[in-house]
Write an enzyme that holds these catalytic residues in place. Structure first.
Site, PDB file in Angstrom:
ATOM      1  N   SER A  39       0.679  -1.353  -0.137  1.00  0.00           N
ATOM      2  CA  SER A  39       0.059  -0.014  -0.135  1.00  0.00           C
ATOM      3  C   SER A  39       0.736   1.250   0.059  1.00  0.00           C
ATOM      4  O   SER A  39       0.159   2.564  -0.318  1.00  0.00           O
ATOM      5  CB  SER A  39      -0.755   0.190   0.946  1.00  0.00           C
ATOM      6  OG  SER A  39      -0.504  -0.090   2.482  1.00  0.00           O
ATOM      7  N   ASP A 325      -3.295   8.529   7.455  1.00  0.00           N
ATOM      8  CA  ASP A 325      -4.760   7.196   8.505  1.00  0.00           C
ATOM      9  C   ASP A 325      -3.840   6.839   9.272  1.00  0.00           C
ATOM     10  O   ASP A 325      -2.734   6.968   9.163  1.00  0.00           O
ATOM     11  CB  ASP A 325      -5.584   6.168   7.357  1.00  0.00           C
ATOM     12  CG  ASP A 325      -5.422   5.277   6.981  1.00  0.00           C
ATOM     13  OD1 ASP A 325      -3.624   4.893   6.900  1.00  0.00           O
ATOM     14  OD2 ASP A 325      -5.348   4.751   5.190  1.00  0.00           O
ATOM     15  N   HIS A 328      -0.483   4.887   6.565  1.00  0.00           N
ATOM     16  CA  HIS A 328      -0.189   5.516   5.864  1.00  0.00           C
ATOM     17  C   HIS A 328       0.260   7.414   5.876  1.00  0.00           C
ATOM     18  O   HIS A 328      -1.060   7.353   6.194  1.00  0.00           O
ATOM     19  CB  HIS A 328      -1.087   4.990   4.643  1.00  0.00           C
ATOM     20  CG  HIS A 328      -1.611   3.682   4.239  1.00  0.00           C
ATOM     21  ND1 HIS A 328      -2.786   4.093   4.785  1.00  0.00           N
ATOM     22  CD2 HIS A 328      -0.503   2.773   3.481  1.00  0.00           C
ATOM     23  CE1 HIS A 328      -2.606   1.910   4.991  1.00  0.00           C
ATOM     24  NE2 HIS A 328      -1.508   1.815   4.000  1.00  0.00           N
TER      25      HIS A 328
END
Ligand SMILES: *[C@@H]1O[C@H](CO)[C@@H](O)[C@H](O)[C@H]1NC(C)=O
Ligand SMILES: *[C@@H]1O[C@H](CO)[C@@H](O)[C@H](O)[C@H]1NC(C)=O
Ligand SMILES: *[C@@H]1O[C@H](CO)[C@@H](O)[C@H](O)[C@H]1NC(C)=O
Ligand SMILES: *[C@@H]1O[C@H](CO)[C@@H](O)[C@H](O)[C@H]1NC(C)=O
Length: 361
Positions: A39, A325, A328
Site C-alpha cells: 500500500s 490514516d 499510511h
C-alpha cells in the site's frame, strides 16, 4: 502511447538523415522506473481488483483533488521519485488502456505481501513479477530486443514489501511468537523475496531500490489495535527490526552472486520512526496520531467512513501530520521520506542512493 510514437518518429527522422545511426530511440539520459510493493507504493492497482483500496474521499484530497487509489491525502514516495528522475507519474499496471511502458510501470498492490497467503486478493509479489515479465516481453516486441535490453538495464526497480507478511503473524494471537517461529517465518519471506529479485535481474534489471520495513509497532493502527499506551508495541517492533537486520546481509550476498547488481537500501524504519516520535524536529506537528480515522490515535482504519457508512475524524491540515490514516503517511511526510531515499547520505540510503542509480547510465 504519445511518448513512444514521438520517440519512434525521432528515430524515423534520424534514419532519413543518417541511415546507419538509427539506434538511440530513447533519450540517452532516460531511465524508467518499475515499482513493486504494498500500500505504501500502490498508485491505484487495487481500484481495478477486489482488494483493499482507498478510492474514495478524503483520500487524494490535497494534491490530486480526487481519489486515485493511493492511500494518502496526496502523493506517495514513488510519485516523488518519478518527479526527481524527470519522469511523469508512473501509472498502475492495471489501468485500462495503459500499454506504453517506456517510462516504467507500477505493480504495487495495497495489502500485498511477499507470500501469497498474506492477503488473498491483493497482487502478491510473485504475481507482480509475472506482470513485469509480461511487460518485458511487450517492450521487446515494441522496441526490439537490443533497445528493450538497454531500457531494462538502465531502469530502476523500487520495492516496498514485507510489512503485511509480518503483520499477519503478529495479529494471530494463537501463534506463540517464539524467536524460532519468527526466524523460520522470516527465512521463508526472505527466500521468496530473493527469488523475485533474482528473476528481475534475469529479465535484465540491474539497479534496485529497497526501503526496509517501517516502524510497524509505532503505527497508530498497531497501537490502537493492541491497546498500547507507549510509543511503540513490542512484538511488531521486534519483528520489523529482525527483518531489517537480515535484509542488508541478504542484499550483500545477492550482490556478490549477480554481476552488475547495484542497489540502494533505504533505512525507512529510522526515517519514519523519528518523524513519528519527534514530529516537530522535522517541521511537522503531529506524529503519534493519524489525521484521519477514529478511536485512540485515530488508529482505527475508518478514514473515509468506508465510503460514507462509518463516522470518522479528519484533521483540517494533513500537511502538519506524519500519518494520514492509521497506517499510511501524509503527502508531506512522503515528500521528506522520498527525499532521503533519493539523495540521503550513506548511513540512511546506501551503498548507492536513488539519485546515483538514476544517473548511472
Ligand atoms: C494462526 O496460528 C495458528 C497456529 O500457528 C495457525 O494454525 C493458523 O492457521 C493461523 N491463522 C492465520 C489466520 O494465520
Ligand atoms: C516461499 O514461500 C512458500 C510459502 O508460501 C514456501 O513454501 C517456500 O518454501 C518459500 N521459499 C521459496 C524459495 O520459494
Ligand atoms: C461510494 O459510494 C458512492 C455513492 O455513495 C458510489 O457511487 C461509489 O461507487 C462508492 N465507491 C466505492 C469505492 O465503493
Ligand atoms: C547520518 O549521518 C549524519 C551525519 O552525516 C548524522 O547527522 C545523522 O544523525 C546520521 N543518521 C543516522 C540515522 O545515523
Amino acid at each position: 502511447m504519445a511518448r513512444l510514437s514521438a520517440l519512434l518518429l525521432a528515430c524515423f527522422c534520424a534514419t532519413l538523415l543518417i541511415p546507419s545511426t538509427c539506434v538511440a530511440k530513447l533519450p540517452q539520459k532516460h531511465a524508467a522506473l518499475f515499482v513493486f510493493g504494498d500500500s505504501l507504493f500502490d498508485a491505484g492497482n487495487n481500484v481495478f481488483i477486489n482488494a483493499p483500496t482507498a478510492n474514495f474521499w478524503p483520500y487524494g484530497e490535497t494534491f490530486f483533488k480526487h481519489p486515485t487509489g493511493r492511500i494518502s491525502d496526496g502523493r506517495i514516495v514513488p510519485d516523488f521519485i518519478a518527479e526527481y528522475a524527470n519522469l511523469p507519474l508512473i501509472k498502475p499496471y492495471l489501468q485500462p488502456g495503459f500499454d506504453d511502458y517506456t517510462d516504467g510501470v507500477n505493480f504495487a498492490s495495497a495489502a500485498a505481501g511477499v507470500l501469497p497467503g498474506t492477503h488473498p486478493g491483493a497482487i502478491y509479489l510473485k504475481l507482480q513479477l509475472s506482470y513485469f515479465e509480461e511487460v518485458a516481453r511487450k517492450l521487446k516486441q515494441q522496441l526490439g530486443g537490443a533497445e528493450a535490453k538497454k531500457l531494462l538495464a538502465k531502469a530502476v526497480y523500487l520495492f516496498s514489501i514485507g510489512g503485511n507478511d509480518y503483520m499477519t503473524i503478529t495479529r494471530n494471537q494463537s501463534n506463540a511468537l517464539t524467536s524460532s517461529y519468527r526466524k523460520k517465518y522470516m527465512t521463508m519471506v526472505l527466500a521468496n523475496f530473493t527469488t523475485v529479485i533474482e528473476k528481475v535481474y534475469k529479465t535484465g534489471g540491474r539497479k534496485f531500490g529497497f526501503q526496509n520495513l517501517g516502524p510497524l509497532g509505532c503505527m497508530p493502527a498497531t497501537k490502537a489495535s493492541l491497546g498500547i499506551n507507549s510509543d511503540c508495541a513490542h512484538e511488531p517492533t521486534v519483528i520489523a527490526k529482525m527483518h531489517n537486520i537480515a535484509l542488508p546481509k541478504l542484499l550483500k550476498m545477492i550482490q556478490q552472486q549477480l554481476p552488475g547488481f547495484k542497489y540502494a537500501l533505504y533505512d525507512y524504519y529510522t526515517a519514519l520512526a523519528e518523524r513519528t516520535l519527534y514530529a516537530t524536529k522535522f517541521g511537522l506537528k503531529v506524529g503519534k496520531s493519524a489525521c484521519c480515522g477514529s478511536g485512540a490515535y485515530n488508529g482505527e482504519l475508518t478514514c473515509g467512513g468506508k465510503n460514507g457508512t462509518v463516522k470518522f475524524e479528519l484533521c483540517s491540515n494533513p500537511s502538519e501530520y506524519v500519518w494520514f490514516d492509521a497506517a499510511h503517511p501524509t503527502e508531506s511526510a512522503n515528500r521528506q521520506l522520498a527525499n532521503l531515499f533519493w539523495s540521503g547520505p550513506p548511513n540512511i540510503t546506501g551503498p548507492y542512493n536513488l539519485k546515483k542509480l538514476f544517473n548511472m547510465l
